[in-house]
Design a protein around this motif. Structure first.
Motif, PDB file in Angstrom:
ATOM      1  N   ASP A  41      50.029  14.589  35.511  1.00 52.68           N
ATOM      2  CA  ASP A  41      50.607  14.519  36.853  1.00 52.68           C
ATOM      3  C   ASP A  41      51.850  15.403  36.882  1.00 52.68           C
ATOM      4  O   ASP A  41      52.190  16.064  35.887  1.00 52.68           O
ATOM      5  N   VAL A  42      52.540  15.410  38.011  1.00 48.89           N
ATOM      6  CA  VAL A  42      53.732  16.243  38.166  1.00 48.89           C
ATOM      7  C   VAL A  42      54.829  15.832  37.189  1.00 48.89           C
ATOM      8  O   VAL A  42      55.496  16.690  36.592  1.00 48.89           O
ATOM      9  N   ALA A  43      55.030  14.536  37.007  1.00 46.60           N
ATOM     10  CA  ALA A  43      56.079  14.065  36.098  1.00 46.60           C
ATOM     11  C   ALA A  43      55.826  14.552  34.675  1.00 46.60           C
ATOM     12  O   ALA A  43      56.771  14.955  33.966  1.00 46.60           O
ATOM     13  N   HIS A  44      54.585  14.543  34.248  1.00 43.05           N
ATOM     14  CA  HIS A  44      54.231  15.032  32.916  1.00 43.05           C
ATOM     15  C   HIS A  44      54.562  16.526  32.790  1.00 43.05           C
ATOM     16  O   HIS A  44      55.163  16.966  31.797  1.00 43.05           O
ATOM     17  N   ALA A  45      54.202  17.307  33.804  1.00 43.50           N
ATOM     18  CA  ALA A  45      54.465  18.748  33.773  1.00 43.50           C
ATOM     19  C   ALA A  45      55.963  19.033  33.694  1.00 43.50           C
ATOM     20  O   ALA A  45      56.415  19.892  32.917  1.00 43.50           O
ATOM     21  N   ARG A  46      56.736  18.310  34.470  1.00 49.03           N
ATOM     22  CA  ARG A  46      58.183  18.524  34.460  1.00 49.03           C
ATOM     23  C   ARG A  46      58.789  18.165  33.106  1.00 49.03           C
ATOM     24  O   ARG A  46      59.721  18.835  32.633  1.00 49.03           O
ATOM     25  N   THR A  47      58.267  17.126  32.483  1.00 53.13           N
ATOM     26  CA  THR A  47      58.741  16.744  31.160  1.00 53.13           C
ATOM     27  C   THR A  47      58.519  17.867  30.153  1.00 53.13           C
ATOM     28  O   THR A  47      59.399  18.188  29.345  1.00 53.13           O
ATOM     29  N   VAL A  48      57.342  18.484  30.212  1.00 47.43           N
ATOM     30  CA  VAL A  48      57.021  19.578  29.288  1.00 47.43           C
ATOM     31  C   VAL A  48      57.941  20.781  29.517  1.00 47.43           C
ATOM     32  O   VAL A  48      58.502  21.355  28.570  1.00 47.43           O
ATOM     33  N   LEU A  49      58.136  21.162  30.767  1.00 41.98           N
ATOM     34  CA  LEU A  49      58.931  22.357  31.068  1.00 41.98           C
ATOM     35  C   LEU A  49      60.415  22.140  30.783  1.00 41.98           C
ATOM     36  O   LEU A  49      61.114  23.069  30.378  1.00 41.98           O
ATOM     37  N   ASP A  50      60.897  20.918  30.972  1.00 42.62           N
ATOM     38  CA  ASP A  50      62.312  20.629  30.716  1.00 42.62           C
ATOM     39  C   ASP A  50      62.602  20.470  29.226  1.00 42.62           C
ATOM     40  O   ASP A  50      63.761  20.521  28.810  1.00 42.62           O
TER      41      ASP A  50
END
Length: 331
Positions: free
Chosen positions: A117-126
């Motif tokens: 989901d979006v939260a997972h993607a943001r975690t990876v990029l951050d």
């Protein structure tokens, strides 16, 4: 303004003063850097670009100004990324269609259904994976300043709703200039072909393509509802943008100015994500009101399973360890 006019105009402005680029900057107190993007002002990308320009002006006290050229005024994503690498343009804010074409291993983020989901993607990029990816742009003569958000990508079609992989069979769909996305959609049975974003509306209007996929804000601001009937909320790819500055432009700045840019770049991440958080609900309602039929009962598990023929290729290209690290990342 087309791309040729944009590039010739910047050269002409300097020539009119009898100055080359280096002397022109030295002759004035305000440094002006151009930032190009293919998306509209109202999009997530546009919001990020505007926030960055505002922060730079505030933090520099007007000593450094960012001029934003949205909606492909300076060209599509690949050309403006190439121009940034060559020094013909100072900054760009682009998706993987730009940055992964220069550093192919960064195309990993375009794998369909890679993120939960979006939260997972943001975690990876951050985290460390995303920050390392920014640093890898140095190989292309570019400095990665920050991540922005283009948004979850969804599918639109002209004649048939898409709920399951079988609905993609033989469907001619435009995808960005991303080999990763091409292979993914072809694995799911679609007749996927690349096309630069500035050419997309005309191709859909002419019937050259039956379908396309983009984040909701791009679908709305580009008025694809006029040439597409169905919106299927597939959320198949989390589209991440990179804010990039060419090495020549970066090295023309003082240490303080570079630090200022890095600080201001955080505004791209924050602003684009804030717009994205509002868009999922608001933009779907807007597109429904404009007449699109919104398909919500999408079988994401079936789509992810249909991707299996492409998995071996992705593991060979990006490494199984990298894919596992992304898929298992937690905050």
């Amino acid at each position: 303004m087309d791309r040729r006019t944009f590039l010739l105009g910047s050269i002409a402005a300097l020539s009119a003063l009898g100055l080359g680029p280096g002397r022109a900057r030295a002759a004035v107190r305000t440094k002006v850097f151009r930032l190009a993007t293919s998306n509209a002002v109202e999009s997530q990308t546009g919001a990020g670009a505007a926030a960055f320009a505002s922060q730079v002006a505030a933090l520099s006290g007007g000593r450094l100004r960012i001029e934003v050229y949205p909606a492909s005024e300076a060209g599509g994503e690949l050309p403006i990324t190439q121009d940034t690498a060559k020094g013909a343009l100072e900054l760009c804010l682009v998706s993987a269609a730009g940055y992964a074409n220069l550093v192919p291993r960064l195309g990993v983020f375009d794998i369909p259904f890679l993120f939960r989901d979006v939260a997972h993607a943001r975690t990876v990029l951050d985290g460390s994976i995303g920050q390392k990816a920014l640093s890898e742009m140095k190989a292309a003569n570019i400095v990665g300043l920050s991540w922005g958000e283009n948004g979850l990508r969804h599918l639109t079609t002209a004649t048939v709703p898409v709920r399951q992989p079988k609905d993609l069979a033989g469907l001619k769909i435009r995808v960005p200039q991303s080999e990763v996305m091409l292979s993914g959609f072809r694995a799911m049975g679609a007749d996927a072909q690349p096309l630069p974003f500035p050419d997309l509306y005309g191709a859909l209007s002419a019937g050259t393509f039956q379908a396309q996929e983009n984040p909701l804000s791009n679908i709305a601001t580009s008025r694809f509802d006029r040439v597409q009937k169905y919106l299927s909320l597939t959320g198949h790819v989390y589209s991440a943008n990179m804010l990039l500055i060419g090495r020549i432009a970066y090295e023309s700045l003082s240490d303080d100015e570079r630090a200022l840019l890095h600080t201001a770049a955080r505004a791209v991440t924050q602003a684009s994500r804030e717009v994205g958080d509002r868009a999922e609900a608001e933009t779907v309602a807007e597109l429904r009101q404009r007449g699109m039929t919104v398909v919500t009962d999408v079988d994401r598990q079936a789509f992810a399973a249909a991707m299996s023929p492409a998995q071996a290729g992705y593991e060979a290209q990006f490494g199984k360890a990298m894919l596992t690290a992304i898929r298992t990342a937690v905050r």
